[in-house]
Design a protein around this motif. Structure first.
Motif, PDB file in Angstrom:
ATOM      1  N   ASN A  28       6.902   2.606  -6.485  1.00 51.62           N
ATOM      2  CA  ASN A  28       6.611   3.567  -5.455  1.00 51.62           C
ATOM      3  C   ASN A  28       5.424   2.876  -4.457  1.00 51.62           C
ATOM      4  O   ASN A  28       4.355   2.923  -4.636  1.00 51.62           O
ATOM      5  N   LYS A  31       2.549   4.809  -2.884  1.00 55.79           N
ATOM      6  CA  LYS A  31       1.052   4.511  -3.363  1.00 55.79           C
ATOM      7  C   LYS A  31       0.376   3.284  -3.232  1.00 55.79           C
ATOM      8  O   LYS A  31      -0.764   3.216  -3.769  1.00 55.79           O
ATOM      9  N   LEU A  32       0.947   2.440  -2.294  1.00 49.56           N
ATOM     10  CA  LEU A  32       0.445   1.085  -2.344  1.00 49.56           C
ATOM     11  C   LEU A  32       0.279   0.844  -0.767  1.00 49.56           C
ATOM     12  O   LEU A  32       1.011   1.194   0.006  1.00 49.56           O
ATOM     13  N   SER A 113       3.479  -1.920   2.659  1.00 51.74           N
ATOM     14  CA  SER A 113       4.025  -0.565   2.645  1.00 51.74           C
ATOM     15  C   SER A 113       4.402   0.108   4.134  1.00 51.74           C
ATOM     16  O   SER A 113       5.554   0.710   4.125  1.00 51.74           O
ATOM     17  N   ASP A 118       8.865   5.966   5.135  1.00 58.71           N
ATOM     18  CA  ASP A 118       8.433   7.288   4.234  1.00 58.71           C
ATOM     19  C   ASP A 118       9.379   7.778   3.272  1.00 58.71           C
ATOM     20  O   ASP A 118       9.238   8.201   2.168  1.00 58.71           O
ATOM     21  N   PRO A 144      -3.623  -0.758  -4.237  1.00 58.32           N
ATOM     22  CA  PRO A 144      -3.591   0.773  -4.017  1.00 58.32           C
ATOM     23  C   PRO A 144      -4.227   1.517  -2.933  1.00 58.32           C
ATOM     24  O   PRO A 144      -5.193   0.805  -2.443  1.00 58.32           O
ATOM     25  N   ARG A 145      -3.545   2.536  -2.446  1.00 53.74           N
ATOM     26  CA  ARG A 145      -4.212   3.201  -1.336  1.00 53.74           C
ATOM     27  C   ARG A 145      -5.421   4.016  -1.654  1.00 53.74           C
ATOM     28  O   ARG A 145      -6.597   3.871  -0.948  1.00 53.74           O
ATOM     29  N   SER A 152      -3.421   4.665 -11.319  1.00 54.02           N
ATOM     30  CA  SER A 152      -2.536   5.533 -11.152  1.00 54.02           C
ATOM     31  C   SER A 152      -1.047   4.825 -11.200  1.00 54.02           C
ATOM     32  O   SER A 152      -0.820   3.814 -10.562  1.00 54.02           O
ATOM     33  N   VAL A 154       2.595   3.367 -10.588  1.00 52.44           N
ATOM     34  CA  VAL A 154       3.542   3.331  -9.260  1.00 52.44           C
ATOM     35  C   VAL A 154       4.660   2.938  -9.656  1.00 52.44           C
ATOM     36  O   VAL A 154       5.645   2.673  -8.742  1.00 52.44           O
TER      37      VAL A 154
END
Length: 156
Positions: A28, A31-32, A113, A118, A144-145, A152, A154
């Motif tokens: 995903n 999330k990155l 990303s 989106d 990660p964000r 978390s 991903v």
């Protein structure tokens, strides 16, 4: 801060003979900030094709996407195995993995990303079934964000 708190270690492709063709685990990208995907090849015979897809859900391969890679300068365990050539762009039609070039090498693919829509944040790699032997593994590193010592997920 520790490496494991600043980055996410992502199991993408377990060490496997992918001669029958496989899909990686989906990541995903929403999330990155970015991800580095080092694909480590062992023996390679035949000409499998590596493609990347994005989709709205994990495993969905809605749209093939172009990518850029760098190839290790030497075979595994050689002094030059940790040096990489210039970045090479690949169209969404994919990269043919010829044995003479990719056997016992590392192929480093990176995605930001912001380059992924989106609406389709899930990134999946696909290896075609064109090889008779394709030993491969990939353990990605994500930025990660949100940094966290608990992490978390991903992947799906």
């Amino acid at each position: 801060m520790r490496f494991s708190e600043r980055f996410i270690s992502i199991p993408v492709v377990e060490p496997i003979d992918a001669e029958a063709g496989i899909d990686s685990d989906s990541i995903n990208m929403g999330k990155l900030h970015s991800v580095a995907l080092p694909f480590h090849f062992g023996a390679v015979t035949g000409d499998a094709v590596l493609k990347f897809y994005v989709g709205a859900t994990a495993g969905a391969k809605t749209t093939a996407v172009a990518f850029t890679y760098r190839l290790s300068s030497g075979d595994f365990k050689a002094a030059s195995a940790d040096l990489y050539g210039a970045a090479t762009a690949v169209a969404s039609s994919g990269l043919t993995l010829t044995a003479a070039t990719y056997d016992h090498r590392t192929l480093l693919v990176e995605f930001d990303s912001q380059a992924i829509p989106d609406a389709t944040p899930w990134l999946t790699a696909e290896f075609s079934a064109a090889a008779s032997v394709l030993l491969v593994a990939c353990h990605g590193i994500g930025v990660p964000r949100l940094a966290s010592n608990a992490g978390s997920t991903v992947i799906a």
